[in-house]
Scaffold this active site. Structure first.
Site, PDB file in Angstrom:
ATOM      1  N   ALA A  14       8.478  37.735 -91.889  1.00 46.95           N
ATOM      2  CA  ALA A  14       7.053  39.460 -92.356  1.00 46.95           C
ATOM      3  C   ALA A  14       6.503  38.597 -93.493  1.00 46.95           C
ATOM      4  O   ALA A  14       6.282  39.383 -94.028  1.00 46.95           O
ATOM      5  CB  ALA A  14       8.074  40.559 -92.741  1.00 46.95           C
ATOM      6  N   VAL A  64      16.001  32.625 -89.222  1.00 50.99           N
ATOM      7  CA  VAL A  64      17.212  32.859 -88.201  1.00 50.99           C
ATOM      8  C   VAL A  64      17.502  32.397 -86.126  1.00 50.99           C
ATOM      9  O   VAL A  64      17.976  32.313 -85.828  1.00 50.99           O
ATOM     10  CB  VAL A  64      15.599  33.721 -87.311  1.00 50.99           C
ATOM     11  N   ASN A  90       9.540  38.542 -84.350  1.00 51.61           N
ATOM     12  CA  ASN A  90       8.793  37.764 -84.556  1.00 51.61           C
ATOM     13  C   ASN A  90       8.806  36.247 -85.544  1.00 51.61           C
ATOM     14  O   ASN A  90       7.985  35.974 -85.008  1.00 51.61           O
ATOM     15  CB  ASN A  90       7.588  39.037 -85.730  1.00 51.61           C
ATOM     16  N   SER A 142       3.777  35.153 -76.179  1.00 48.83           N
ATOM     17  CA  SER A 142       2.699  34.089 -76.172  1.00 48.83           C
ATOM     18  C   SER A 142       2.325  33.744 -75.409  1.00 48.83           C
ATOM     19  O   SER A 142       2.773  34.274 -74.265  1.00 48.83           O
ATOM     20  CB  SER A 142       3.091  33.380 -77.236  1.00 48.83           C
ATOM     21  N   TYR A 156       8.377  26.021 -77.593  1.00 54.67           N
ATOM     22  CA  TYR A 156       7.723  27.046 -77.781  1.00 54.67           C
ATOM     23  C   TYR A 156       7.228  27.262 -76.710  1.00 54.67           C
ATOM     24  O   TYR A 156       7.707  29.203 -76.463  1.00 54.67           O
ATOM     25  CB  TYR A 156       6.042  26.535 -78.655  1.00 54.67           C
ATOM     26  N   ALA A 157       6.947  26.844 -75.413  1.00 48.58           N
ATOM     27  CA  ALA A 157       5.991  27.689 -74.625  1.00 48.58           C
ATOM     28  C   ALA A 157       7.365  28.082 -73.289  1.00 48.58           C
ATOM     29  O   ALA A 157       7.606  29.763 -73.443  1.00 48.58           O
ATOM     30  CB  ALA A 157       5.578  27.043 -73.619  1.00 48.58           C
ATOM     31  N   ALA A 158       8.329  27.371 -73.663  1.00 54.38           N
ATOM     32  CA  ALA A 158       9.729  27.752 -72.653  1.00 54.38           C
ATOM     33  C   ALA A 158      10.628  28.888 -73.634  1.00 54.38           C
ATOM     34  O   ALA A 158      10.606  29.941 -72.912  1.00 54.38           O
ATOM     35  CB  ALA A 158      10.903  26.464 -73.170  1.00 54.38           C
ATOM     36  N   LYS A 160       8.709  30.753 -75.045  1.00 54.03           N
ATOM     37  CA  LYS A 160       8.308  32.542 -75.778  1.00 54.03           C
ATOM     38  C   LYS A 160       8.231  33.490 -74.064  1.00 54.03           C
ATOM     39  O   LYS A 160       7.942  34.400 -74.043  1.00 54.03           O
ATOM     40  CB  LYS A 160       6.734  32.305 -75.621  1.00 54.03           C
ATOM     41  N   ILE A 189      -5.638  34.576 -82.543  1.00 60.41           N
ATOM     42  CA  ILE A 189      -6.015  35.406 -83.030  1.00 60.41           C
ATOM     43  C   ILE A 189      -5.958  35.263 -84.661  1.00 60.41           C
ATOM     44  O   ILE A 189      -4.938  33.661 -84.973  1.00 60.41           O
ATOM     45  CB  ILE A 189      -3.913  36.541 -83.535  1.00 60.41           C
TER      46      ILE A 189
HETATM   47  N1  LIG Z   1      -1.258  33.583 -84.314  1.00 52.87           N
HETATM   48  C1  LIG Z   1      -1.082  33.777 -82.888  1.00 52.87           C
HETATM   49  O1  LIG Z   1      -2.724  33.539 -82.737  1.00 52.87           O
HETATM   50  C2  LIG Z   1       0.546  33.707 -81.858  1.00 52.87           C
HETATM   51  C3  LIG Z   1      -0.258  33.908 -80.495  1.00 52.87           C
HETATM   52  C4  LIG Z   1       0.700  33.785 -80.005  1.00 52.87           C
HETATM   53  C5  LIG Z   1       1.904  34.248 -80.751  1.00 52.87           C
HETATM   54  N2  LIG Z   1       2.401  34.182 -82.047  1.00 52.87           N
HETATM   55  C6  LIG Z   1       3.634  34.103 -82.582  1.00 52.87           C
HETATM   56  O2  LIG Z   1       3.271  34.917 -83.523  1.00 52.87           O
HETATM   57  C7  LIG Z   1       4.966  35.381 -84.399  1.00 52.87           C
HETATM   58  C8  LIG Z   1       3.854  35.418 -85.537  1.00 52.87           C
HETATM   59  O3  LIG Z   1       3.794  34.286 -85.467  1.00 52.87           O
HETATM   60  P1  LIG Z   1       2.004  33.631 -86.633  1.00 52.87           P
HETATM   61  O4  LIG Z   1       1.167  33.256 -86.612  1.00 52.87           O
HETATM   62  O5  LIG Z   1       1.723  34.719 -88.084  1.00 52.87           O
HETATM   63  O6  LIG Z   1       3.045  32.140 -87.767  1.00 52.87           O
HETATM   64  P2  LIG Z   1       3.279  31.956 -88.933  1.00 52.87           P
HETATM   65  O7  LIG Z   1       4.041  30.245 -89.150  1.00 52.87           O
HETATM   66  O8  LIG Z   1       2.382  32.886 -89.865  1.00 52.87           O
HETATM   67  O9  LIG Z   1       4.390  33.020 -89.662  1.00 52.87           O
HETATM   68  C9  LIG Z   1       5.738  32.744 -89.015  1.00 52.87           C
HETATM   69  C10 LIG Z   1       6.450  33.270 -90.289  1.00 52.87           C
HETATM   70  O10 LIG Z   1       8.144  33.477 -89.794  1.00 52.87           O
HETATM   71  C11 LIG Z   1       8.722  32.932 -90.830  1.00 52.87           C
HETATM   72  N3  LIG Z   1       9.872  31.546 -90.203  1.00 52.87           N
HETATM   73  C12 LIG Z   1       9.368  30.974 -88.874  1.00 52.87           C
HETATM   74  N4  LIG Z   1      11.334  30.213 -89.257  1.00 52.87           N
HETATM   75  C13 LIG Z   1      11.703  31.220 -89.679  1.00 52.87           C
HETATM   76  C14 LIG Z   1      13.470  30.817 -89.454  1.00 52.87           C
HETATM   77  N5  LIG Z   1      14.158  30.218 -89.244  1.00 52.87           N
HETATM   78  N6  LIG Z   1      13.849  32.255 -90.568  1.00 52.87           N
HETATM   79  C15 LIG Z   1      13.266  32.798 -90.584  1.00 52.87           C
HETATM   80  N7  LIG Z   1      11.774  33.403 -91.169  1.00 52.87           N
HETATM   81  C16 LIG Z   1      11.021  32.128 -90.320  1.00 52.87           C
HETATM   82  C17 LIG Z   1       8.509  31.917 -91.636  1.00 52.87           C
HETATM   83  O11 LIG Z   1       8.830  32.153 -92.721  1.00 52.87           O
HETATM   84  C18 LIG Z   1       6.553  32.899 -90.856  1.00 52.87           C
HETATM   85  O12 LIG Z   1       6.354  33.797 -92.762  1.00 52.87           O
HETATM   86  C19 LIG Z   1       5.596  34.051 -83.757  1.00 52.87           C
HETATM   87  O13 LIG Z   1       6.917  34.451 -83.067  1.00 52.87           O
HETATM   88  C20 LIG Z   1       4.614  33.567 -82.649  1.00 52.87           C
HETATM   89  O14 LIG Z   1       5.079  32.607 -82.002  1.00 52.87           O
HETATM   90  C21 LIG Z   1       1.446  33.645 -82.523  1.00 52.87           C
END
Ligand SMILES: NC(=O)c1ccc[n+]([C@@H]2O[C@H](COP(=O)([O-])OP(=O)(O)OC[C@H]3O[C@@H](n4cnc5c(N)ncnc54)[C@H](O)[C@@H]3O)[C@@H](O)[C@H]2O)c1
Length: 247
Positions: A14, A64, A90, A142, A156-158, A160, A189
């Site tokens: 978050a 996590v 997330n 995703s 990553y794909a696996a 998700k 996004i």
């Molecule tokens: N942005 C996109 O277009 C998009 C598309 C498909 C899926 N997603 C999914 O949405 C989610 C968020 O994506 P985003 O673009 O906001 O990513 P981001 O990289 O901007 O944010 C991810 C957050 O997760 C935290 N994080 C990473 N590893 C961690 C860990 N080991 N423990 C605790 N926190 C951890 C990071 O510190 C960061 O605040 C992810 O699961 C991503 O796979 C995003």
């Protein structure tokens, strides 16, 4: 089990991006929100921005990918507000890699971060929600988990794709207990990773919508899925992708 008078949410990852937008939206909708992230400083800054008193928003430091850290995060949440009514899984890593070059350690790390953490949080929160007879879980998947990653790696794909099936399994387990479990599957996004506004506009032109999506649009979908009107929606995957993948 401790009941909290206001619905409480635990949002992982978050501190920024989609997780931050989701935390903001759920807080604006009146939930008490715990912002769990590896980046404890940024999570704390956002929590203070949402509520300087700490009464309705708080940060929890968590890695996590670490089983004990997940357990202590959940214990921290439970001690403060009781177990969460709403869980948004997330947090995740999005590494780029050729499928030919992924090492076993890298595979395990991405699956541990992106998928095992979802299992652990679903087990912990799902059991408490089942006991309470109400709960909402959203797992962030995703487009990559449906069609294979275009940019991000196979690990990553696996992870998700695993999130999608884990969602269905927990949905079936928890449906008789007033608990819904759904997945959100975004693509394209607008995030800092997309680069400049010009880069984002260019990326948007290749989509049926002609534009990329916003974190707020994803957060609005999550808000619906964790709200009171979505009790008959469970085991679903909500695609938020500008029409790039339809089924
Ligand atoms: N942005 C996109 O277009 C998009 C598309 C498909 C899926 N997603 C999914 O949405 C989610 C968020 O994506 P985003 O673009 O906001 O990513 P981001 O990289 O901007 O944010 C991810 C957050 O997760 C935290 N994080 C990473 N590893 C961690 C860990 N080991 N423990 C605790 N926190 C951890 C990071 O510190 C960061 O605040 C992810 O699961 C991503 O796979 C995003």
């Amino acid at each position: 089990m401790a009941e909290h008078p206001i619905r409480t949410a635990l949002v992982t990852g978050a501190a920024q991006g989609l997780g931050a937008a989701i935390a903001r939206r759920l807080h604006a909708d009146g939930l008490h929100v715990a912002l769990a992230d590896l980046n404890a400083t940024a999570a704390a800054a956002l929590a203070i921005e949402l509520d300087p008193t700490g009464e309705t928003a708080r940060a929890i430091a968590v890695d996590v990918s670490d089983v004990e850290s997940v357990r202590s995060c959940f214990a921290d949440q439970t001690a403060a507000w009781g177990p969460p009514d709403v869980l948004v899984n997330n947090a995740g890593r999005t590494p780029r890699a050729s499928v030919w070059e992924i090492t076993p350690d890298e595979w395990d790390d991405v699956l541990g971060t992106n998928l095992r953490s979802y299992l652990l949080f679903c087990q912990l929160a799902g059991a408490a929600m089942r006991e309470k007879g109400w709960g909402r879980i959203v797992n962030m998947s995703s487009f990559a988990g449906q069609q294979g990653g275009l940019v991000a790696g196979a690990h990553y794909a696996a992870s998700k794709a695993g999130a999608l099936v884990l969602t269905k399994i927990f949905a079936r387990e928890l449906a008789p207990h007033g608990v819904t479990v759904n997945a959100v599957s975004p693509a394209a996004i607008r995030t800092p990773a997309m680069g400049s506004d010009a880069d984002a506009a260019e990326a948007g032109r290749s989509l049926p919508t002609g534009r990329v999506g916003t974190a707020e649009e994803v957060a609005a979908a999550v808000a619906y899925l964790v709200g009171p009107d979505s009790g008959f929606v469970t085991g679903a995957t909500l695609d938020i992708n500008g029409g790039v993948f339809m089924r």
